[in-house]
Design an enzyme around this catalytic site. Structure first.
Site, PDB file in Angstrom:
ATOM      1  N   CYS A 131       0.825  -1.207   0.000  1.00 12.48           N
ATOM      2  CA  CYS A 131       0.000   0.000   0.000  1.00 12.48           C
ATOM      3  C   CYS A 131       0.858   1.256   0.000  1.00 12.48           C
ATOM      4  O   CYS A 131       1.404   1.646   1.037  1.00 12.48           O
ATOM      5  CB  CYS A 131      -0.935  -0.018   1.212  1.00 12.48           C
ATOM      6  SG  CYS A 131      -1.953   1.455   1.330  1.00 12.48           S
ATOM      7  N   CYS A 134      -0.333   4.110   2.215  1.00 13.78           N
ATOM      8  CA  CYS A 134      -0.130   3.874   3.648  1.00 13.78           C
ATOM      9  C   CYS A 134       1.332   4.088   4.041  1.00 13.78           C
ATOM     10  O   CYS A 134       1.625   4.668   5.080  1.00 13.78           O
ATOM     11  CB  CYS A 134      -0.472   2.433   4.036  1.00 13.78           C
ATOM     12  SG  CYS A 134      -1.949   1.760   3.317  1.00 13.78           S
ATOM     13  N   ASP A 135       2.241   3.593   3.230  1.00 18.30           N
ATOM     14  CA  ASP A 135       3.626   3.458   3.692  1.00 18.30           C
ATOM     15  C   ASP A 135       4.660   4.322   2.962  1.00 18.30           C
ATOM     16  O   ASP A 135       5.819   4.361   3.380  1.00 18.30           O
ATOM     17  CB  ASP A 135       4.053   1.979   3.591  1.00 18.30           C
ATOM     18  CG  ASP A 135       3.193   1.090   4.479  1.00 18.30           C
ATOM     19  OD1 ASP A 135       2.751   1.573   5.531  1.00 18.30           O
ATOM     20  OD2 ASP A 135       2.951  -0.072   4.116  1.00 18.30           O
TER      21      ASP A 135
END
Ligand code: NAP
Length: 306
Positions: A131, A134-135
Site C-alpha cells: 500500500c 499507507c507506507d
C-alpha cells in the site's frame, strides 16, 4: 437467529459492527481468515483522521473491535465456507458452524496479491508493502522498487516518487497492462526507472529489513541486484468473494456490485469495504461504507419487522 451477521472484521466490518451495535441489533461478526483485515498487516497509519501522531494499524483495529464489543457486538472466529442467500433467514456456514440471520453485511475485504517469495510476508512492515498511500512516507529520500505492470503499479510509482530518491519499476514483461496515459506519466517521471523484463527472485533482508532485490531477466537469464530500502508489491488484489459466485452480482474481477449505496440485488444483503471497492481501498473509505451498510441493514430490519 441473529438480526445481522457481518462477514469480515477489518475496518468496514468493525465499523458496521459499531453502528449495528449502537442500533441495538446485537450483531455477530465472523472474523474471516485474515482477522482485522489489511490494517492489521500495516504498521504506522498516518492518514486515518483523528490521530495527528498516527496510530499503528493493529492498534487501530483493536480499538475498533473494543468499541464494537462495548456496544454488544459478538465475535466468532472462523472463515465462512458457504452462504445461502436465496431466502431469508440467510444461512451462513463457517466450517462446522451454521448461523442464521435476517440481514447480512458482507465486508470480507480483498487480499493484496504477494509475489510468493520466501520471507516476503514476514517483511511486511519491514520494507515490504502492498500500500503506497499507507507506507510511502516512510521511504523519504530512499530508493525503492514497485513491482507490477498494471495501473496500480504506475500510479504507485508516480505517487512514491514524491518521497523516494528513486523508484525502480520492475515488471516481468516489456509490455504493460496499464493504460497508456499512466505509462506515459511514469515514463516522464525522472525519478522512475523502468526495469523490464525482470522477475524478482529474492528479497534481500539479511538483518530483517529490506536491503535489496535479486532480479532475473527471463529472456537473457541475466541476474542482477538492486540495492534499495523498500519493495511495493502492486500486482493486484483479489476480493474475497468466491463463496458469493452465482449468488451476488459481481464484476469480471470478482468485486461485488452494489445497486445503490450498500444495497445489493438481494434484499437484506449489504456490502461494504474492499469487497466492493477496487478504487479507493482506504481505511477511512472502508469505515464509511461499513457505516452505510449498518444503517441500511437497520432500515431494512425496521421495514421487515413482521
Ligand atoms: P492488474 O491490472 O491486474 O495488473 C497486475 C500486474 O501485476 C500485471 O502487470 C501483471 O503482470 C503483474 N503480476 C501479476 N502477478 C504477478 C506475479 N506473480 N509476479 C509479477 N508480476 C505479476 O492489477 P492492478 O494494476 O491492481 O489494477 C486492477 C484494476 O484497477 C485494473 O482494472 C486497473 O485499470 C484499475 N486501476 C485503475 C487505476 C486508475 O485508473 N487510476 C489505478 C489503479 C488500478 P502481467 O501483465 O505480466 O500479467
Amino acid at each position: 437467529m441473529h438480526n445481522v451477521i457481518i462477514i469480515g472484521s477489518g475496518c468496514a466490518g468493525l465499523t458496521a459492527a459499531i453502528y449495528a451495535g449502537r442500533a441495538n441489533l446485537k450483531p455477530l461478526v465472523l472474523d474471516g481468515h485474515e482477522p482485522g483485515g489489511q490494517l492489521s498487516l500495516t504498521t504506522h497509519v498516518e492518514n486515518y483522521p483523528g490521530f495527528p501522531d498516527g496510530i499503528m494499524g493493529p492498534e487501530l483495529i483493536e480499538n475498533m473491535r473494543k468499541q464494537a464489543k462495548k456496544f454488544g457486538a459478538e465475535f466468532k472466529a472462523g472463515a465462512v465456507t458457504e452462504v445461502e442467500v436465496s431466502k431469508r433467514p440467510f444461512k451462513i456456514i463457517a466450517g462446522k458452524d451454521t448461523y442464521e440471520a435476517q440481514a447480512l453485511i458482507v465486508a470480507a475485504g480483498a487480499s493484496a496479491r504477494l509475489l510468493g517469495l520466501e520471507g516476503e510476508k514476514e517483511l511486511i512492515g519491514h520494507g515490504v508493502s502492498t500500500c503506497a498511500t499507507c507506507d510511502g512516507y516512510f521511504f523519504r529520500g530512499k530508493p525503492i522498487a514497485v513491482v507490477g505492470g498494471g495501473d496500480s503499479a504506475m500510479e504507485e510509482a508516480n505517487f512514491l516518487s514524491r518521497y523516494a530518491s528513486k523508484v525502480h519499476l520492475i515488471h516481468r514483461r516489456n509490455e504493460f497492462r496499464a493504460s497508456k496515459i499512466m505509462i506515459d506519466r511514469a515514463r516522464a517521471n525522472e525519478k522512475v526507472e523502468f526495469v523490464t523484463p525482470a522477475i524478482v527472485d529474492e528479497i534481500l533482508a539479511p538483518q530483517g529489513h529490506v536491503e535489496g532485490v535479486r532480479i532475473r531477466n527471463p529472456q537473457t537469464k541475466e541476474l542482477g541486484t538492486i540495492p534499495l530500502d523498500g519493495v511495493f508489491v502492486a500486482i493486484g488484489h483479489d476480493p474475497n468473494t468466491i463463496i458469493f459466485k452465482g449468488k451476488l452480482e459481481m464484476d469480471s474481477n470478482g468485486y461485488l456490485l452494489a445497486k445503490h449505496g450498500s444495497l445489493t440485488a438481494v434484499p437484506g444483503v449489504f456490502i461494504a469495504g474492499d469487497v466492493q471497492d477496487h478504487r479507493y481501498r482506504q481505511a477511512v473509505t472502508a469505515a464509511g461504507s461499513g457505516c452505510m451498510a449498518a444503517i441500511d441493514a437497520e432500515k431494512f430490519l425496521e421495514e421487515h419487522k413482521h
